[in-house]
Write a protein that holds these residues in place. Structure first.
Motif, mmCIF file in Angstrom:
data_model
loop_
_atom_site.group_PDB
_atom_site.id
_atom_site.type_symbol
_atom_site.label_atom_id
_atom_site.label_comp_id
_atom_site.label_asym_id
_atom_site.label_seq_id
_atom_site.Cartn_x
_atom_site.Cartn_y
_atom_site.Cartn_z
ATOM 1 N N ALA A 146 0.820 -1.214 0.000
ATOM 2 C CA ALA A 146 0.000 0.000 0.000
ATOM 3 C C ALA A 146 0.853 1.263 0.000
ATOM 4 N N ILE A 162 -6.610 -0.708 -3.250
ATOM 5 C CA ILE A 162 -5.239 -0.218 -3.386
ATOM 6 C C ILE A 162 -4.805 -0.402 -4.833
ATOM 7 N N THR A 209 -3.242 8.618 -0.085
ATOM 8 C CA THR A 209 -4.589 8.167 0.266
ATOM 9 C C THR A 209 -5.596 9.129 -0.348
ATOM 10 N N ARG A 259 -4.043 4.305 -1.666
ATOM 11 C CA ARG A 259 -5.221 3.710 -1.034
ATOM 12 C C ARG A 259 -6.437 4.581 -1.353
#
Length: 464
Positions: free
Chosen positions: A61, A312, A324, A66
């Protein structure tokens, strides 16, 4: 004169780039879609899980981005998988719950297998020069008393290794003609390793050719049968639905996906391989909601815990590392047009998918969603299971912008939630916003009204 020549040369090079079949400035990437089974939103550490360390997935990740607002098109396996393969909401192909035997499918008002005329991302990528493989769970036709389901090649796959619920189950996984058994050559606890081996072998043998692989393990679906049972007295003494078994299987899944990531490096293809990690639907059991990060609902529910999944994307040099995106709303139907665009593949003629090309979002530009998202689960009480208590949702849902409306077909029981402020779906705002409810209800009921009805022809389409 030199300036003119320079301009002409520049225009010529631009022309070459425009005409090039690959619009991404590099060779077509390998594409791997990792679809776990019944994984909760927060099973893994990077999405807040603290059951066991998941260092390999967490590290993966950090090398990608993400997305925290990714939705499966269904809260159960068969329809959710069909949405990825076709880029369409699954009810449009008469997929309403998990595929079972013929009688159960009839009661559920659904087909026995996916129509071979349905769009397939594997077919699209194959036509663009990709070698295609499916390794893992299928569950879109085959198994039980469904003996005439189309073979994998009908959907565009060159190679495959499927579990029991497929048209061509791998004999090493199906010794007793059932989902799993202690007589299987590849034991339950070794299945993910087996599928990883198949994936790496496929990539190795097709090195130099762009590859598309579905790596769809059946972890984290129950029964959880960890290898530790092999070393104990008796047959599988550990309760296959208790938390200790879950933790052991989750740790093994993380280990095996780490082997996949290492294998990509060893093959020298990691830098040009796009890897997607997600799940088909929410968890069951959910251990009091802890596997869904506190989201309401579980598998079988249209509340967030049943349909909001970890997501992801890793593609070195393209997708931002360590980022993110909590703004962009994504859907499983988006994979079809997004991957087709990335691969410079042509969509089928007259294709009318429900997804959006979200490549720009994947590459780091958050954006709102243009299309509404629709769900249906629970046409009747004959062939559907439901979670208990407050986790049982109405059977229809729509999300439009920040608003999510749930309602039962033919009933007036609206639930309206502001997903920007209330992702846990605690405050029903239906009474406070009747105009929004009216608008969304009209869209949702209209969508449901025009879904195709099950007929014998659609339930058992001819296989070309």
């Amino acid at each position: 004169m030199k300036i003119v020549k320079t301009i002409v040369k520049g225009l010529f090079l631009i022309g070459l780039l425009i005409r090039s079949p690959v619009s991404w400035g590099q060779e077509q990437p390998n594409i791997i879609v990792i679809l776990t089974d019944d994984m909760g939103f927060s099973d893994i550490g990077t999405f807040g899980g603290d059951f066991v360390p998941t260092p390999r997935i967490d590290s993966f990740a950090t090398e990608g981005t993400r997305f925290t607002q990714y939705y499966s098109a269904s809260p159960i396996c068969s329809p959710s998988r069909a949405s990825i393969l076709t880029g369409m909401f699954p009810a449009e192909w008469n997929f309403t719950t998990f595929l079972n035997n013929r009688r159960s499918n009839e009661l559920a008002e659904q087909a026995n297998y996916l129509n071979v005329h349905a769009p397939s991302i594997a077919k699209v990528l194959k036509s663009a020069g990709y070698a295609t493989g499916h390794f893992g769970k299928w569950h879109m036709g085959g198994g039980r008393d469904i003996k005439n389901a189309p073979k994998f090649e009908k959907y565009g796959f060159d190679e495959h290794a499927g579990t029991y619920e497929s048209p061509e189950p791998d004999p090493l996984l199906t010794a007793t003609d059932w989902i799993w058994s202690d007589q299987d050559s590849v034991k339950r606890w070794d299945r993910t390793a087996y599928f990883v081996d198949k994936t790496l072998d496929f990539l190795r043998r097709h090195r130099g050719t762009p590859c598309f692989v579905n790596l769809w393990p059946d972890d984290m679906h129950t029964p959880w049968v960890p290898e530790v049972n092999q070393r104990q007295q008796g047959k599988f003494p550990m309760n296959p639905e208790e938390e200790v078994a879950f933790k052991l299987v989750l740790a093994e899944l993380d280990k095996q996906l780490g082997r996949l990531f290492d294998g990509l490096v060893e093959l020298g293809i990691a830098e040009n391989t796009l890897v997607i990690f997600t799940s088909d639907n929410g968890p069951l059991p959910s251990f009091r909601g802890s596997r869904a990060g506190g989201l309401r609902g579980t598998k079988l529910s249209l509340y967030e815990g049943g349909i909001r999944m970890p997501f992801i994307v890793r593609w070195p040099g393209r997708v931002r590392a360590g980022a993110t995106d909590s703004v962009s709303v994504l859907n499983s139907t988006d994979l079809f047009p997004t991957l087709a665009g990335i691969a410079s593949a042509s969509l089928p003629a007259n294709y009318k998918g429900d997804g959006e090309d979200r490549a720009a979002v994947w590459l780091g530009t958050p954006a709102s969603r243009a299309k509404d998202m629709y769900w249906e689960y629970g046409r009747n009480d004959h062939a559907f299971n439901y979670p208990r208590g407050k986790d049982r949702s109405p059977n229809l849902a729509i999300r439009s912008g920040k608003w999510k409306l749930l309602i039962d077909y033919h009933k007036n029981n609206p639930e309206l939630y502001d997903m920007e402020r209330d992702r846990y779906e605690r405050i029903n705002l239906a009474d406070a916003h009747p105009d929004i409810v009216k608008d969304l209800r009209t869209r949702l009921i209209t969508w449901r009204t025009y879904l195709p009805e099950l007929t014998t022809g659609r339930a058992n389409p001819a296989v070309d």
